[in-house]
Scaffold this motif. Structure first.
Motif, PDB file in Angstrom:
ATOM      1  N   ALA A 247     -61.433 -29.544  86.697  1.00 38.58           N
ATOM      2  CA  ALA A 247     -62.136 -28.482  85.959  1.00 38.58           C
ATOM      3  C   ALA A 247     -61.498 -27.132  86.271  1.00 38.58           C
ATOM      4  CB  ALA A 247     -63.621 -28.472  86.330  1.00 38.58           C
ATOM      5  N   VAL A 248     -61.123 -26.930  87.534  1.00 41.16           N
ATOM      6  CA  VAL A 248     -60.507 -25.651  87.916  1.00 41.16           C
ATOM      7  C   VAL A 248     -59.091 -25.547  87.334  1.00 41.16           C
ATOM      8  CG1 VAL A 248     -59.649 -24.315  89.883  1.00 41.16           C
ATOM      9  CG2 VAL A 248     -61.965 -25.242  89.918  1.00 41.16           C
ATOM     10  N   ILE A 249     -58.328 -26.625  87.377  1.00 44.58           N
ATOM     11  CA  ILE A 249     -56.976 -26.581  86.788  1.00 44.58           C
ATOM     12  C   ILE A 249     -57.098 -26.247  85.293  1.00 44.58           C
ATOM     13  CG2 ILE A 249     -54.938 -27.969  86.179  1.00 44.58           C
ATOM     14  CD1 ILE A 249     -55.133 -29.334  88.885  1.00 44.58           C
ATOM     15  N   ALA A 250     -58.047 -26.907  84.614  1.00 44.32           N
ATOM     16  CA  ALA A 250     -58.214 -26.649  83.170  1.00 44.32           C
ATOM     17  C   ALA A 250     -58.617 -25.193  82.929  1.00 44.32           C
ATOM     18  CB  ALA A 250     -59.253 -27.600  82.591  1.00 44.32           C
ATOM     19  N   ALA A 251     -59.514 -24.693  83.781  1.00 43.94           N
ATOM     20  CA  ALA A 251     -59.972 -23.310  83.583  1.00 43.94           C
ATOM     21  C   ALA A 251     -58.841 -22.315  83.786  1.00 43.94           C
ATOM     22  CB  ALA A 251     -61.116 -23.007  84.551  1.00 43.94           C
ATOM     23  N   LYS A 252     -57.991 -22.593  84.757  1.00 44.39           N
ATOM     24  CA  LYS A 252     -56.953 -21.624  85.115  1.00 44.39           C
ATOM     25  C   LYS A 252     -55.636 -21.816  84.361  1.00 44.39           C
ATOM     26  CE  LYS A 252     -59.292 -19.202  87.927  1.00 44.39           C
ATOM     27  NZ  LYS A 252     -59.527 -17.779  87.628  1.00 44.39           N
ATOM     28  N   CYS A 253     -55.481 -22.962  83.704  1.00 44.25           N
ATOM     29  CA  CYS A 253     -54.221 -23.250  83.004  1.00 44.25           C
ATOM     30  C   CYS A 253     -54.517 -23.677  81.567  1.00 44.25           C
ATOM     31  CB  CYS A 253     -53.456 -24.375  83.706  1.00 44.25           C
ATOM     32  SG  CYS A 253     -53.342 -24.209  85.485  1.00 44.25           S
ATOM     33  N   PRO A 254     -54.866 -22.738  80.708  1.00 43.62           N
ATOM     34  CA  PRO A 254     -55.220 -23.120  79.331  1.00 43.62           C
ATOM     35  C   PRO A 254     -54.064 -23.755  78.563  1.00 43.62           C
ATOM     36  CG  PRO A 254     -55.472 -20.737  79.692  1.00 43.62           C
ATOM     37  CD  PRO A 254     -55.001 -21.304  80.978  1.00 43.62           C
ATOM     38  N   ASP A 255     -52.819 -23.554  79.068  1.00 46.71           N
ATOM     39  CA  ASP A 255     -51.661 -24.151  78.385  1.00 46.71           C
ATOM     40  C   ASP A 255     -51.409 -25.596  78.812  1.00 46.71           C
ATOM     41  OD1 ASP A 255     -51.114 -23.248  80.944  1.00 46.71           O
ATOM     42  OD2 ASP A 255     -49.055 -22.619  80.510  1.00 46.71           O
ATOM     43  N   ILE A 256     -52.284 -26.109  79.679  1.00 41.85           N
ATOM     44  CA  ILE A 256     -52.111 -27.485  80.173  1.00 41.85           C
ATOM     45  C   ILE A 256     -53.293 -28.344  79.722  1.00 41.85           C
ATOM     46  CG2 ILE A 256     -52.102 -28.888  82.293  1.00 41.85           C
ATOM     47  CD1 ILE A 256     -50.461 -26.686  83.602  1.00 41.85           C
TER      48      ILE A 256
ATOM     49  N   LEU B  15     -61.109 -22.338  93.744  1.00 41.85           N
ATOM     50  CA  LEU B  15     -60.644 -21.090  93.124  1.00 41.85           C
ATOM     51  C   LEU B  15     -59.913 -20.212  94.133  1.00 41.85           C
ATOM     52  CD1 LEU B  15     -63.720 -20.113  90.899  1.00 41.85           C
ATOM     53  CD2 LEU B  15     -61.465 -20.852  90.114  1.00 41.85           C
ATOM     54  N   ASP B  16     -60.377 -20.274  95.379  1.00 42.76           N
ATOM     55  CA  ASP B  16     -59.816 -19.377  96.383  1.00 42.76           C
ATOM     56  C   ASP B  16     -59.536 -20.159  97.674  1.00 42.76           C
ATOM     57  OD1 ASP B  16     -59.057 -17.118  97.712  1.00 42.76           O
ATOM     58  OD2 ASP B  16     -61.102 -16.454  98.165  1.00 42.76           O
ATOM     59  N   PRO B  17     -58.569 -21.075  97.616  1.00 42.31           N
ATOM     60  CA  PRO B  17     -58.348 -21.939  98.784  1.00 42.31           C
ATOM     61  C   PRO B  17     -57.658 -21.195  99.932  1.00 42.31           C
ATOM     62  CG  PRO B  17     -56.705 -22.381  97.079  1.00 42.31           C
ATOM     63  CD  PRO B  17     -57.639 -21.350  96.516  1.00 42.31           C
ATOM     64  N   ASP B  18     -57.941 -21.613 101.171  1.00 39.88           N
ATOM     65  CA  ASP B  18     -57.219 -21.046 102.319  1.00 39.88           C
ATOM     66  C   ASP B  18     -55.730 -21.344 102.159  1.00 39.88           C
ATOM     67  OD1 ASP B  18     -59.523 -20.156 103.393  1.00 39.88           O
ATOM     68  OD2 ASP B  18     -59.678 -21.663 104.980  1.00 39.88           O
ATOM     69  N   ARG B  19     -55.469 -22.550 101.708  1.00 43.06           N
ATOM     70  CA  ARG B  19     -54.082 -22.953 101.413  1.00 43.06           C
ATOM     71  C   ARG B  19     -54.105 -24.160 100.490  1.00 43.06           C
ATOM     72  NH1 ARG B  19     -57.325 -25.963 104.400  1.00 43.06           N
ATOM     73  NH2 ARG B  19     -56.407 -27.107 106.140  1.00 43.06           N
ATOM     74  N   VAL B  20     -52.966 -24.306  99.776  1.00 42.77           N
ATOM     75  CA  VAL B  20     -52.727 -25.538  99.020  1.00 42.77           C
ATOM     76  C   VAL B  20     -51.519 -26.166  99.701  1.00 42.77           C
ATOM     77  CG1 VAL B  20     -51.850 -26.440  96.827  1.00 42.77           C
ATOM     78  CG2 VAL B  20     -53.654 -24.694  96.836  1.00 42.77           C
ATOM     79  N   LEU B  21     -51.604 -27.455  99.973  1.00 45.97           N
ATOM     80  CA  LEU B  21     -50.506 -28.119 100.690  1.00 45.97           C
ATOM     81  C   LEU B  21     -49.819 -29.128  99.770  1.00 45.97           C
ATOM     82  CD1 LEU B  21     -48.941 -28.819 103.272  1.00 45.97           C
ATOM     83  CD2 LEU B  21     -50.865 -30.251 103.974  1.00 45.97           C
ATOM     84  N   ILE B  22     -48.513 -28.991  99.652  1.00 46.71           N
ATOM     85  CA  ILE B  22     -47.760 -29.901  98.785  1.00 46.71           C
ATOM     86  C   ILE B  22     -46.634 -30.531  99.597  1.00 46.71           C
ATOM     87  CG2 ILE B  22     -46.276 -30.045  96.731  1.00 46.71           C
ATOM     88  CD1 ILE B  22     -47.958 -27.593  95.682  1.00 46.71           C
TER      89      ILE B  22
END
Ligand code: NAD
Ligand code: UGA
Length: 461
Positions: A24-33, A175-182
């Protein structure tokens, strides 16, 4: 909509507590996806398509409603969503194994492996496969072997992108993560996948907060983070036992040590014990891994975090029985809060389950109250014998009760009219505050005998 309308297609397999909010957050923040969330559980998907979402999270319904039908879609057509995906998140459940080798400790990877085989079957093009589920270290290696054993000439690049959201604050955390780990391999295809994923998150997360690492570090970091968090709770809970013997106050101790910037103030609230679907499961997963590698001292060290948690829950119920003159048979006891924490309806591994079962064993008459978790409570206690009632209204739940046990720190429990409650209860009236959220002094003034965690009880005898 055709694929051409969107820049990328993201699919998530597993529409649970992690898959649903994350997408839901990815969709909200990336309307082109275009984001598709798929699951084998048709009723769960139907709920995601309704205004009665399958999980409760503050802010989630609004977010889903804005993106649903625009670039966020829920479906049971898993194969179609696999086929069209450029990036495939896998967020299926990885519960503790209940059978065979590793039972009670190792994670049950059957859902994850089934998904991998599904991906191979349905795919027609190269894809990035993202481990969102929490998995043992080196699972990506096994997955890559299954996926890349295909005879279609398709390349699957497996990345680890563990999720650190906490329930009850999932939307805020995402929406406001401390970090994203990839975590990816450091090969050309691995680095290309890393860039794709970094670019995806960079739609809304500061690039400085997007950490990259090798796959194994990412997998282990997730287990380590949960182990460290749970360890803090077991540490303060172990102190709470000592506080109760010495008249030290665990809240004061927690505050004093938390002021040390090296220790920090968060996650130092003593309680009836930690719950939730992951802490215990992930620590046991870590313990199993350590045992597998012959690191028995390390395994014992982490296993004790779970043992202290069990001890804390046991101590809480024993304290209740002892305070109530060593018998609670036939006594009405109101359990306020059944969710494993506030702001969620999730009851997985909730300490309230343990507390209720023990009270029922003692033949108490238990009334469960919770603003969001009664449906799950009924499922959890379906096999229990004894007198159980479920009552949404806390004032009705406590009427005629000998005791209240607060098991979840719902805000509304702090604001109840305890004078009215006291009048409606049997006397002496007891409150066992398993979350230390109530105003104990005031309750004592009203007439209650109050038993907090890690603090001196305030009694009238
Ligand atoms: P969940 O049980 O809520 O959701 C998992 C979903 O996967 C279910 O709806 C299930 O039907 C679906 N599923 C299982 N097998 C499938 C298959 N073969 N094809 C399609 N769908 C399938 O679980 P969750 O709480 O979302 O956790 C998922 C993972 O994320 C776990 O590994 C967990 O450890 C991890 N995690 C959870 C949290 C949390 O707060 N719950 C936080 C971080 C990480
Ligand atoms: C936890 C982690 O906080 C997340 O980072 C992680 O992503 C997630 O597990 C997961 O992997 O599933 P969650 O279990 O949703 O999140 O909730 P927490 O806020 O961590 O609380 C867990 C339990 O510890 C709750 O029962 C809570 O009441 C208890 N707790 C928490 C305490 O008893 N004392 C505290 O000081 C903090």
């Amino acid at each position: 909509m055709t694929k051409k309308t969107f820049k990328k297609h993201v699919t998530c397999i597993g529409a649970g507590y992690v898959g649903g909010p994350t997408m839901a957050v990815i969709a909200a923040k990336c309307p082109d996806i275009k984001v598709a969330v798929v699951d084998v559980n048709a009723s769960r998907i139907a709920a995601w398509e309704s205004d009665d979402l399958p999980i409760y999270e503050p802010g989630l319904l609004d977010m889903v409603k804005k993106a649903r039908g625009r670039n966020l879609f829920f479906s049971t057509d898993i194969d179609a969503a696999i086929r069209t995906a450029d990036i495939l998140f896998v967020s299926v459940n990885t519960p503790t194994k209940t059978f065979g080798e590793g039972a009670g400790k190792a994670p049950d990877l059957q859902y994850w492996e089934k998904t991998a085989r599904n991906i191979v079957k349905a795919s027609q093009s190269d894809k990035i496969i993202v481990e969102k589920s929490t998995l043992p270290v080196r699972t990506a290696h096994a997955m890559e072997r299954i996926l890349n054993a295909n005879n279609k000439g398709i390349h699957f690049e497996v990345a680890s992108n563990p999720e650190f959201l906490a329930e009850g604050s999932a939307v805020k955390d995402l929406l406001d993560p401390d970090r994203v780990l990839i975590g990816t391999q450091e090969t050309p295809t691995g680095l290309a996948a890393r860039k794709e994923l970094v670019d995806l998150y960079a739609h809304w997360v500061d690039r400085n907060d997007i950490i990259t690492s090798n796959v194994w570090s990412a997998e282990l970091s997730k287990l380590a983070a949960n182990a460290f968090l749970a360890q803090r709770i077991s540490s303060i809970n172990s102190m709470s036992a000592l506080c109760e013997k010495t008249e030290a106050d665990v809240a004061e101790v927690g505050y004093a040590i938390g002021k040390d910037s090296r220790i920090g103030s968060k996650f130092l609230s003593a309680s009836v014990g930690f719950g939730g679907s992951c802490f215990k499961k992930d620590i046991l997963n870590l313990v199993y891994l350590c045992e597998h590698y012959g690191l028995s001292e390390v395994a014992h060290y982490w296993e004790y975090v779970v043992k202290i948690n069990d001890y804390q829950m046991t101590r809480f119920v024993r304290g209740m029985i002892h305070a109530m003159f060593n018998t609670i048979a036939k006594k009405r006891i109101a359990v306020l809060g059944f969710a494993f924490k506030a702001n969620t309806g999730d009851t997985r591994e909730s300490p309230a389950i343990y507390v209720t079962k023990k009270l029922l064993e003692e033949q108490a008459h238990v009334v469960i109250s919770d603003p969001k978790a009664l449906a799950n409570a009924k499922i959890d206690l379906a096999d229990c014998r004894g007198e159980i009632e479920y009552e949404r209204d806390p004032y009705v739940a406590v009427r005629g009760a000998h005791a209240i046990a607060v098991c979840t720190e719902w805000e509304e429990y702090k604001k109840l009219d305890y004078k009215r409650i006291f009048k409606s209860m049997e006397k002496p009236a007891f409150i066992f505050d398993g979350r230390n959220v109530l105003d104990h002094r005031r309750l004592h003034e009203i007439g209650f005998s109050v038993f907090p965690v890690g603090k001196r009880p305030l009694t009238h005898y």
